[in-house]
Design a protein around this motif. Structure first.
Motif, PDB file in Angstrom:
ATOM      1  N   LYS A  79       0.825  -1.204   0.000  1.00  0.00           N
ATOM      2  CA  LYS A  79       0.000   0.000   0.000  1.00  0.00           C
ATOM      3  C   LYS A  79       0.861   1.256   0.000  1.00  0.00           C
ATOM      4  N   PHE A  80       1.873   1.257   0.883  1.00  0.00           N
ATOM      5  CA  PHE A  80       2.723   2.438   0.981  1.00  0.00           C
ATOM      6  C   PHE A  80       3.607   2.575  -0.251  1.00  0.00           C
ATOM      7  N   LYS A  81       4.041   1.462  -0.799  1.00  0.00           N
ATOM      8  CA  LYS A  81       4.883   1.495  -1.993  1.00  0.00           C
ATOM      9  C   LYS A  81       4.183   2.197  -3.143  1.00  0.00           C
ATOM     10  N   SER A  82       2.864   2.044  -3.229  1.00  0.00           N
ATOM     11  CA  SER A  82       2.107   2.617  -4.345  1.00  0.00           C
ATOM     12  C   SER A  82       1.976   4.135  -4.260  1.00  0.00           C
ATOM     13  N   ILE A  83       2.227   4.721  -3.080  1.00  0.00           N
ATOM     14  CA  ILE A  83       2.060   6.166  -2.934  1.00  0.00           C
ATOM     15  C   ILE A  83       3.319   6.885  -2.469  1.00  0.00           C
ATOM     16  N   CYS A  84       4.348   6.143  -2.110  1.00  0.00           N
ATOM     17  CA  CYS A  84       5.572   6.747  -1.574  1.00  0.00           C
ATOM     18  C   CYS A  84       6.610   6.939  -2.673  1.00  0.00           C
ATOM     19  N   GLU A  85       7.170   8.135  -2.736  1.00  0.00           N
ATOM     20  CA  GLU A  85       8.200   8.437  -3.727  1.00  0.00           C
ATOM     21  C   GLU A  85       9.518   8.852  -3.084  1.00  0.00           C
ATOM     22  N   HIS A  86       9.641   8.684  -1.786  1.00  0.00           N
ATOM     23  CA  HIS A  86      10.863   9.108  -1.087  1.00  0.00           C
ATOM     24  C   HIS A  86      12.026   8.189  -1.488  1.00  0.00           C
ATOM     25  N   PRO A  87      13.166   8.763  -1.845  1.00  0.00           N
ATOM     26  CA  PRO A  87      14.306   7.935  -2.286  1.00  0.00           C
ATOM     27  C   PRO A  87      14.890   7.037  -1.213  1.00  0.00           C
ATOM     28  N   ASN A  88      14.623   7.324   0.045  1.00  0.00           N
ATOM     29  CA  ASN A  88      15.160   6.497   1.132  1.00  0.00           C
ATOM     30  C   ASN A  88      14.246   5.332   1.503  1.00  0.00           C
ATOM     31  N   ALA A  89      13.125   5.215   0.814  1.00  0.00           N
ATOM     32  CA  ALA A  89      12.185   4.133   1.099  1.00  0.00           C
ATOM     33  C   ALA A  89      12.482   2.926   0.215  1.00  0.00           C
ATOM     34  N   HIS A  90      12.694   1.780   0.839  1.00  0.00           N
ATOM     35  CA  HIS A  90      12.946   0.526   0.123  1.00  0.00           C
ATOM     36  C   HIS A  90      11.921  -0.504   0.595  1.00  0.00           C
ATOM     37  N   PHE A  91      11.547  -1.391  -0.306  1.00  0.00           N
ATOM     38  CA  PHE A  91      10.439  -2.295  -0.011  1.00  0.00           C
ATOM     39  C   PHE A  91      10.779  -3.743  -0.341  1.00  0.00           C
ATOM     40  N   ASP A  92      10.283  -4.640   0.507  1.00  0.00           N
ATOM     41  CA  ASP A  92      10.296  -6.077   0.208  1.00  0.00           C
ATOM     42  C   ASP A  92       9.007  -6.650   0.781  1.00  0.00           C
ATOM     43  N   THR A  93       8.071  -6.927  -0.104  1.00  0.00           N
ATOM     44  CA  THR A  93       6.772  -7.438   0.324  1.00  0.00           C
ATOM     45  C   THR A  93       6.697  -8.958   0.229  1.00  0.00           C
ATOM     46  N   SER A  94       7.824  -9.606  -0.063  1.00  0.00           N
ATOM     47  CA  SER A  94       7.828 -11.061  -0.253  1.00  0.00           C
ATOM     48  C   SER A  94       8.259 -11.830   0.992  1.00  0.00           C
ATOM     49  N   ILE A  95       8.665 -11.123   2.050  1.00  0.00           N
ATOM     50  CA  ILE A  95       9.182 -11.795   3.242  1.00  0.00           C
ATOM     51  C   ILE A  95       8.051 -12.481   4.009  1.00  0.00           C
ATOM     52  N   CYS A  96       8.227 -13.765   4.274  1.00  0.00           N
ATOM     53  CA  CYS A  96       7.271 -14.523   5.079  1.00  0.00           C
ATOM     54  C   CYS A  96       7.725 -14.530   6.538  1.00  0.00           C
ATOM     55  N   TYR A  97       6.793 -14.661   7.457  1.00  0.00           N
ATOM     56  CA  TYR A  97       7.143 -14.646   8.871  1.00  0.00           C
ATOM     57  C   TYR A  97       6.203 -15.553   9.642  1.00  0.00           C
ATOM     58  N   GLY A  98       6.724 -16.093  10.738  1.00  0.00           N
ATOM     59  CA  GLY A  98       5.932 -17.023  11.534  1.00  0.00           C
ATOM     60  C   GLY A  98       6.643 -17.380  12.816  1.00  0.00           C
ATOM     61  N   ALA A  99       6.299 -18.530  13.373  1.00  0.00           N
ATOM     62  CA  ALA A  99       6.793 -18.930  14.689  1.00  0.00           C
ATOM     63  C   ALA A  99       8.319 -19.009  14.756  1.00  0.00           C
ATOM     64  N   SER A 100       8.945 -19.506  13.698  1.00  0.00           N
ATOM     65  CA  SER A 100      10.399 -19.670  13.737  1.00  0.00           C
ATOM     66  C   SER A 100      11.133 -18.338  13.863  1.00  0.00           C
ATOM     67  N   ASP A 101      10.494 -17.251  13.418  1.00  0.00           N
ATOM     68  CA  ASP A 101      11.119 -15.931  13.503  1.00  0.00           C
ATOM     69  C   ASP A 101      11.034 -15.342  14.908  1.00  0.00           C
ATOM     70  N   MET A 102      10.376 -16.053  15.811  1.00  0.00           N
ATOM     71  CA  MET A 102      10.251 -15.603  17.196  1.00  0.00           C
ATOM     72  C   MET A 102      11.411 -16.070  18.073  1.00  0.00           C
ATOM     73  N   LEU A 103      12.264 -16.936  17.546  1.00  0.00           N
ATOM     74  CA  LEU A 103      13.257 -17.608  18.389  1.00  0.00           C
ATOM     75  C   LEU A 103      14.210 -16.653  19.089  1.00  0.00           C
ATOM     76  N   ALA A 104      14.899 -15.801  18.340  1.00  0.00           N
ATOM     77  CA  ALA A 104      15.889 -14.909  18.955  1.00  0.00           C
ATOM     78  C   ALA A 104      15.232 -13.961  19.956  1.00  0.00           C
ATOM     79  N   LEU A 105      14.056 -13.461  19.624  1.00  0.00           N
ATOM     80  CA  LEU A 105      13.343 -12.549  20.514  1.00  0.00           C
ATOM     81  C   LEU A 105      12.899 -13.272  21.776  1.00  0.00           C
ATOM     82  N   THR A 106      12.500 -14.525  21.625  1.00  0.00           N
ATOM     83  CA  THR A 106      12.091 -15.326  22.773  1.00  0.00           C
ATOM     84  C   THR A 106      13.289 -15.611  23.688  1.00  0.00           C
ATOM     85  N   GLU A 107      14.409 -15.965  23.102  1.00  0.00           N
ATOM     86  CA  GLU A 107      15.617 -16.234  23.888  1.00  0.00           C
ATOM     87  C   GLU A 107      16.029 -15.000  24.697  1.00  0.00           C
TER      88      GLU A 107
END
Length: 225
Positions: A169-197
């Motif tokens: 949504k933001f990518k479609s309206i943002c033109e700032h040169p410092n804005a970079h996007f990756d909408t393909s990243i998946c996330y779930g339980a395994s990404d909680m490990l370091a934060l949980t530790e």
């Protein structure tokens, strides 16, 4: 090191993992948001059998506490609290937006600037939070209606990587040169490990009697009676 049960039910894809000594021993997931309630308990039972780790051997339960799907958050929190209470184990709550930032950090380990997680909240609204490269929050988690000047002050200072299903949504309206996007990243339980530790090492546990999901905004049921 310790053994954890990680439960993620904040978005359409739910997942549970059992990890021991920093290693994921087993993980189960579903992409059907309507089946979160029927998925989670059998998935945990199956993982315990698969890994030969009974719930009594778990050192702590970690839950994605929100923001996210109202129903998903309630299902996950109720399950996690029930297990923690029955087994006498501590409960750890991890912010969904921080989990998203952790997934981005895992994909881009050399990334050294800010990460902004954007979770779709319908129309042009998102749940959002900005994190440093080491996942320290720099803004409070909030609900935001996007416009072309959103995050301008932050973007004027540094490059920001925007991730999550709300980033498109933001990518479609943002033109700032410092804005970079990756909408393909998946996330779930395994990404909680370091934060949980980290939370476990600090004994940063939820109060079982008073903890509840982080909704950020009130739930509105628009169905007619």
């Amino acid at each position: 090191m310790a053994t954890f049960l990680l439960i993620y039910t904040a978005t359409a894809q739910a997942s549970v993992c059992i990890v021991k000594d920093g290693e994921v021993l087993g993980c189960s997931e579903t992409a059907d948001q309507k089946t979160h309630a029927s998925f989670i308990q059998p998935a945990i039972e199956s993982l315990c059998k698969q890994t030969s780790i009974p719930l009594s051997s778990i050192d702590a339960i970690s839950i994605s506490m929100g923001p996210g799907s109202y129903t998903g958050l309630r299902v996950g929190m109720a399950t996690a609290k029930g297990i923690a209470y029955a087994m006498g184990k501590p409960l750890i709550g991890i912010n969904t937006l921080q989990i998203m930032a952790a997934a981005a950090k895992h994909k881009y380990p050399k990334h050294n600037s800010a990460i902004c997680a954007l979770l779709d909240a319908r129309r042009m609204e998102v749940f959002t939070g900005i994190y440093t490269h080491n996942l320290t929050p720099t803004t409070p988690s909030t609900a935001l209606i996007l416009d072309p000047l959103s995050f301008k002050d932050e973007l004027d200072k540094e490059a920001i990587l925007f991730v999550g299903d709300g980033a498109e949504k933001f990518k479609s309206i943002c033109e700032h040169p410092n804005a970079h996007f990756d909408t393909s990243i998946c996330y779930g339980a395994s990404d909680m490990l370091a934060l949980t530790e980290k939370a476990f090492a600090l004994a940063d546990f939820l109060d079982l009697a008073y903890s509840e999901p982080l909704y950020i905004k009130a739930f509105h049921d628009n169905r007619k009676a």
